[in-house]
Write a protein that holds these residues in place. Structure first.
Motif, short mmCIF file in Angstrom:
data_model
loop_
_atom_site.label_atom_id
_atom_site.label_comp_id
_atom_site.label_asym_id
_atom_site.label_seq_id
_atom_site.Cartn_x
_atom_site.Cartn_y
_atom_site.Cartn_z
N LEU A 38 3.10 5.85 -2.71
CA LEU A 38 4.40 6.49 -2.96
C LEU A 38 4.41 6.68 -4.71
CD1 LEU A 38 7.30 7.80 -2.40
CD2 LEU A 38 7.93 5.44 -2.28
N SER A 39 3.84 5.66 -5.33
CA SER A 39 4.03 5.87 -6.90
C SER A 39 2.92 6.76 -7.18
CB SER A 39 3.69 4.44 -7.57
OG SER A 39 3.47 4.44 -8.74
N HIS A 40 1.82 6.78 -6.76
CA HIS A 40 0.86 8.03 -7.10
C HIS A 40 1.14 9.24 -6.74
CE1 HIS A 40 -2.31 5.12 -8.25
NE2 HIS A 40 -2.24 4.43 -7.08
N GLU A 82 1.97 12.28 -9.25
CA GLU A 82 1.47 13.58 -9.01
C GLU A 82 2.37 14.76 -8.97
OE1 GLU A 82 -0.94 13.68 -5.53
OE2 GLU A 82 -2.25 12.13 -5.99
N LEU A 83 3.41 14.36 -8.24
CA LEU A 83 4.54 15.38 -8.29
C LEU A 83 5.21 15.44 -9.75
CD1 LEU A 83 6.72 16.89 -6.47
CD2 LEU A 83 8.01 14.74 -6.40
N ALA A 103 0.79 -1.08 -0.16
CA ALA A 103 0.12 0.02 -0.15
C ALA A 103 0.68 1.39 -0.02
CB ALA A 103 -0.81 -0.07 1.23
N LEU A 104 1.84 1.15 0.79
CA LEU A 104 3.02 2.26 0.92
C LEU A 104 3.50 2.47 -0.45
CD1 LEU A 104 4.45 2.07 4.45
CD2 LEU A 104 3.11 3.83 3.42
N ARG A 105 4.05 1.50 -1.21
CA ARG A 105 4.69 1.56 -2.52
C ARG A 105 3.69 2.20 -3.47
NH1 ARG A 105 6.17 -4.12 -2.19
NH2 ARG A 105 8.25 -4.11 -0.98
#
Length: 138
Positions: free
Chosen positions: A104-106, A110-111, A99-101
């Motif tokens: 982080l990917s999302h 976004e970044l 879930a963290l990966r």
């Protein structure tokens, strides 16, 4: 006749002495038998006590084996429960990690979009500034 009487008297005395010795020996034998009977009774009593102690030890040993068996069973159950709990925690940890990966990917996506938007806005601002400067100069 006197000689005969002496022999008889001596014979009687010897018989009396032999009888007395036989009685003494009989009493001694009876005392020894009584003493032996007492010793045998003491040994039989000691044997009975030892038999009881041995049986008590066997029972005690059996109880100890039962207790140890119960403790082994409890330890096995607790070990199984802990292994299951550890497996569940590992799965939960792996799920949380995934879930963290994903998050982080999302966030990275976004970044990147935000950076791209900022770059485009910056270029537009530079173009607007350049046009304004050219328009102001012209």
């Amino acid at each position: 006749a006197k000689l005969r009487q002496e022999e008889l008297s001596n014979g009687s005395g010897a018989q009396s002495l032999a009888r007395q010795e036989a009685e003494d020996l009989s009493k001694k034998l009876q005392e020894d038998c009584g003493s032996l009977r007492d010793s045998i009774s003491s040994l039989e009593l000691a044997e009975a006590k030892l038999t009881v102690e041995i049986e008590d030890e066997k029972l005690s040993h059996g109880r100890l084996e039962d207790v140890c068996s119960g403790l082994r069973r409890e330890l096995d159950e607790e070990g199984g429960r802990l292994r299951s709990e550890l497996d569940e925690r590992q799965r939960s940890g792996e799920d949380a990690q995934q879930a963290l990966r994903t998050a982080l990917s999302h966030r990275e996506e976004e970044l990147q979009r935000t950076q791209e938007d900022l770059r485009i806005a910056h270029e537009a601002q530079l173009e607007t500034k350049a046009v304004a400067e050219q328009g102001g100069v012209a």
